[in-house]
Design an enzyme around this catalytic site. Structure first.
Site, mmCIF file in Angstrom:
data_model
loop_
_atom_site.group_PDB
_atom_site.id
_atom_site.type_symbol
_atom_site.label_atom_id
_atom_site.label_comp_id
_atom_site.label_asym_id
_atom_site.label_seq_id
_atom_site.Cartn_x
_atom_site.Cartn_y
_atom_site.Cartn_z
ATOM 1 N N ASP A 14 33.231 0.277 -17.156
ATOM 2 C CA ASP A 14 33.142 -0.814 -17.599
ATOM 3 C C ASP A 14 34.539 -1.725 -17.342
ATOM 4 O O ASP A 14 35.602 -1.215 -16.991
ATOM 5 C CB ASP A 14 32.932 -0.627 -18.935
ATOM 6 C CG ASP A 14 32.568 -2.032 -19.796
ATOM 7 O OD1 ASP A 14 31.848 -2.922 -18.888
ATOM 8 O OD2 ASP A 14 32.888 -2.192 -21.045
ATOM 9 N N GLY A 15 34.170 -2.976 -17.175
ATOM 10 C CA GLY A 15 35.551 -3.820 -17.227
ATOM 11 C C GLY A 15 35.388 -4.567 -16.034
ATOM 12 O O GLY A 15 36.497 -5.359 -15.598
ATOM 13 N N TRP A 19 38.011 -8.053 -15.555
ATOM 14 C CA TRP A 19 38.814 -7.918 -14.325
ATOM 15 C C TRP A 19 38.939 -8.952 -13.385
ATOM 16 O O TRP A 19 39.882 -9.705 -13.120
ATOM 17 C CB TRP A 19 38.563 -6.576 -13.395
ATOM 18 C CG TRP A 19 39.542 -6.431 -12.296
ATOM 19 C CD1 TRP A 19 40.835 -5.479 -12.071
ATOM 20 C CD2 TRP A 19 39.571 -7.139 -10.932
ATOM 21 N NE1 TRP A 19 41.412 -5.741 -11.050
ATOM 22 C CE2 TRP A 19 40.469 -6.452 -10.283
ATOM 23 C CE3 TRP A 19 38.536 -7.771 -10.351
ATOM 24 C CZ2 TRP A 19 40.621 -6.852 -8.866
ATOM 25 C CZ3 TRP A 19 38.730 -8.234 -9.046
ATOM 26 C CH2 TRP A 19 39.742 -7.774 -8.305
ATOM 27 N N ARG A 27 32.238 -13.121 -11.735
ATOM 28 C CA ARG A 27 32.363 -11.721 -12.090
ATOM 29 C C ARG A 27 31.939 -10.847 -10.942
ATOM 30 O O ARG A 27 32.164 -9.659 -11.040
ATOM 31 C CB ARG A 27 31.056 -11.681 -13.393
ATOM 32 C CG ARG A 27 31.723 -12.397 -14.522
ATOM 33 C CD ARG A 27 30.391 -12.340 -15.711
ATOM 34 N NE ARG A 27 30.056 -10.790 -15.722
ATOM 35 C CZ ARG A 27 30.614 -10.117 -16.635
ATOM 36 N NH1 ARG A 27 31.375 -10.438 -17.450
ATOM 37 N NH2 ARG A 27 30.116 -8.956 -16.871
ATOM 38 N N HIS A 31 32.330 -6.667 -9.706
ATOM 39 C CA HIS A 31 31.340 -5.412 -9.186
ATOM 40 C C HIS A 31 31.762 -5.177 -7.762
ATOM 41 O O HIS A 31 31.746 -4.003 -7.733
ATOM 42 C CB HIS A 31 30.102 -6.041 -9.403
ATOM 43 C CG HIS A 31 29.732 -6.757 -10.793
ATOM 44 N ND1 HIS A 31 30.144 -5.757 -11.801
ATOM 45 C CD2 HIS A 31 28.968 -7.489 -11.311
ATOM 46 C CE1 HIS A 31 29.440 -6.466 -12.880
ATOM 47 N NE2 HIS A 31 28.962 -7.446 -12.544
ATOM 48 N N THR A 60 19.399 -0.230 -19.165
ATOM 49 C CA THR A 60 18.347 -0.769 -19.329
ATOM 50 C C THR A 60 18.702 -2.149 -20.198
ATOM 51 O O THR A 60 17.928 -2.923 -20.093
ATOM 52 C CB THR A 60 17.351 -0.087 -20.138
ATOM 53 O OG1 THR A 60 18.008 0.453 -21.473
ATOM 54 C CG2 THR A 60 16.919 1.038 -19.437
ATOM 55 N N LEU A 125 29.843 18.268 -4.065
ATOM 56 C CA LEU A 125 29.687 17.323 -5.377
ATOM 57 C C LEU A 125 28.312 16.644 -5.406
ATOM 58 O O LEU A 125 27.639 16.219 -4.581
ATOM 59 C CB LEU A 125 30.785 15.883 -5.583
ATOM 60 C CG LEU A 125 30.814 15.352 -6.703
ATOM 61 C CD1 LEU A 125 31.314 15.767 -7.754
ATOM 62 C CD2 LEU A 125 31.432 13.809 -6.317
ATOM 63 N N ILE A 185 29.353 4.351 -26.873
ATOM 64 C CA ILE A 185 28.856 4.830 -25.780
ATOM 65 C C ILE A 185 27.548 4.147 -25.077
ATOM 66 O O ILE A 185 27.239 4.499 -24.024
ATOM 67 C CB ILE A 185 27.932 6.391 -26.449
ATOM 68 C CG1 ILE A 185 27.707 7.502 -25.440
ATOM 69 C CG2 ILE A 185 26.954 6.215 -27.322
ATOM 70 C CD1 ILE A 185 29.071 8.227 -25.080
ATOM 71 N N GLU A 197 33.402 15.611 -24.588
ATOM 72 C CA GLU A 197 34.699 15.080 -24.974
ATOM 73 C C GLU A 197 34.671 13.695 -24.639
ATOM 74 O O GLU A 197 34.098 13.312 -23.434
ATOM 75 C CB GLU A 197 35.766 15.932 -24.358
ATOM 76 C CG GLU A 197 35.989 17.161 -24.826
ATOM 77 C CD GLU A 197 36.136 17.449 -26.461
ATOM 78 O OE1 GLU A 197 37.111 16.518 -26.815
ATOM 79 O OE2 GLU A 197 35.876 18.315 -27.048
HETATM 80 C C1 IPE Z 1 27.865 -0.282 -20.188
HETATM 81 O O1 IPE Z 1 28.717 -1.336 -19.947
HETATM 82 C C2 IPE Z 1 26.844 -0.011 -18.901
HETATM 83 C C3 IPE Z 1 27.321 0.187 -17.842
HETATM 84 C C4 IPE Z 1 28.657 0.245 -17.653
HETATM 85 C C5 IPE Z 1 26.594 -0.076 -16.763
HETATM 86 P P1 IPE Z 1 28.213 -2.777 -20.618
HETATM 87 O O2 IPE Z 1 29.074 -3.742 -20.649
HETATM 88 O O3 IPE Z 1 26.930 -3.123 -20.586
HETATM 89 O O4 IPE Z 1 28.540 -2.317 -22.428
HETATM 90 P P2 IPE Z 1 28.655 -3.163 -23.820
HETATM 91 O O5 IPE Z 1 27.599 -4.361 -23.643
HETATM 92 O O6 IPE Z 1 29.913 -3.490 -23.621
HETATM 93 O O7 IPE Z 1 28.263 -2.155 -24.711
HETATM 94 C C1 IPE Z 2 30.447 -2.648 -16.025
HETATM 95 O O1 IPE Z 2 31.358 -3.929 -15.923
HETATM 96 C C2 IPE Z 2 29.594 -3.034 -14.847
HETATM 97 C C3 IPE Z 2 28.091 -3.442 -15.388
HETATM 98 C C4 IPE Z 2 27.820 -3.231 -16.540
HETATM 99 C C5 IPE Z 2 27.144 -3.408 -14.395
HETATM 100 P P1 IPE Z 2 30.875 -5.256 -17.145
HETATM 101 O O2 IPE Z 2 30.172 -6.131 -16.207
HETATM 102 O O3 IPE Z 2 30.355 -4.765 -18.101
HETATM 103 O O4 IPE Z 2 32.536 -5.914 -16.849
HETATM 104 P P2 IPE Z 2 32.833 -6.480 -18.709
HETATM 105 O O5 IPE Z 2 32.889 -5.340 -19.557
HETATM 106 O O6 IPE Z 2 32.011 -7.759 -18.620
HETATM 107 O O7 IPE Z 2 34.179 -6.799 -18.332
HETATM 108 MG MG MG Z 3 31.100 -4.427 -19.948
#
Ligand code: IPE
Ligand code: IPE
Ligand code: MG
Length: 231
Positions: A14-15, A19, A27, A31, A60, A125, A185, A197
């Site tokens: 995530d993030g 970033w 955005r 990715h 999903t 792996l 989660i 964990e």
């Molecule tokens: C979780 O991230 C899904 C993936 C990393 C693919 P999200 O960005 O979708 O989660 P929320 O919306 O912050 O819970």
């Molecule tokens: C996770 O990064 C990748 C996917 C969910 C596909 P995000 O796209 O959720 O990035 P943030 O959380 O918006 O920074």
């Molecule tokens: Mg996110």
């Protein structure tokens, strides 16, 4: 005594968007950069002798995002699979996908199937990519598949139920890492993660490094896993 190294590590990557925003970039740049991080972490996990690395690539719920972002992500999946399979072969990595393929485009599904087939005999792996995955959906599809089964299987227990989940045959994750600073989660491996964990780091996924990964693994070895017992 330190706990043994994890066999199965799962990551909520995530993030990416934040970033990119930090750098005033779209955005989708985040990715793209995230794919580079994944390459680094897959290599590190393979070198460390981890058996299974599962990564959350698309949930999903992520269909709720603007169509343009979803399209860019799907394009990135196809492009990445085309480019990266030779490197997976070099690193003896077996690729496997979890999630519901039905709503995905034919192009995406074809690439997924092809790359699974090409890497199926690799014995290093196992890289599990969760694409159009959510824990509740996994459980729901397992219940439906169980109801439809042809043979009248023995009494339903946890082991039998787990064999209907997308993760059949895989050990449960020992460690779930989440980048991007949230402590949730987000519908990831709900059944499988019952006793995982959890490790959260503020680092956005594109900034997550081998060093950060090693830090998470090290912290894991210091955890006291009791599984409801007294340890
Ligand atoms: C979780 O991230 C899904 C993936 C990393 C693919 P999200 O960005 O979708 O989660 P929320 O919306 O912050 O819970
Ligand atoms: C996770 O990064 C990748 C996917 C969910 C596909 P995000 O796209 O959720 O990035 P943030 O959380 O918006 O920074
Ligand atoms: Mg996110």
């Amino acid at each position: 005594m330190d706990a043994p190294a994890p066999r199965h590590v799962a990551i909520i990557m995530d993030g990416n968007g934040r970033w990119a925003r930090q750098r005033l970039l779209p955005r989708t740049y985040g990715h793209k950069k995230g794919v580079e991080t994944l390459r680094t972490i897959v290599k590190a996990a393979a070198e460390k002798g981890i058996d299974v690395l599962t990564v959350f690539a698309f949930s999903t719920e992520n269909w709720k995002r603007p169509e343009k972002e979803v399209r860019a992500l799907m394009h990135l999946f196809v492009e990445t699979l085309e480019k990266e399979v030779p490197e997976l072969m070099d690193n003896n990595v077996k690729l496997r996908f979890i999630g519901d393929r039905a709503p995905l485009s034919r192009e995406v599904v074809e690439k997924m199937t092809q790359s699974e087939a090409r890497t199926k005999d690799n014995e290093g792996l196992t890289l599990v990519v969760a694409l159009n995955y959510s824990g509740r959906d996994d459980i729901l599809r397992a219940v439906k598949a169980f109801k439809e089964r042809k043979d009248s299987s023995p009494q339903l227990d946890e082991e039998l139920f787990a064999s209907f989940l997308d993760t059949r045959g895989l050990p449960d994750p020992d460690l779930i890492i989440r980048t991007g600073g949230e402590y949730r989660i987000s519908n990831f491996l709900l059944w499988q993660g019952a006793y995982s964990e959890f490790y959260s780091t503020a680092a956005y996924w594109p900034d997550f490094s081998r060093k950060e990964f090693e830090k998470a693994l090290k912290e894991y070895t210091r955890r006291d896993r009791r599984f409801g017992g007294l340890g």
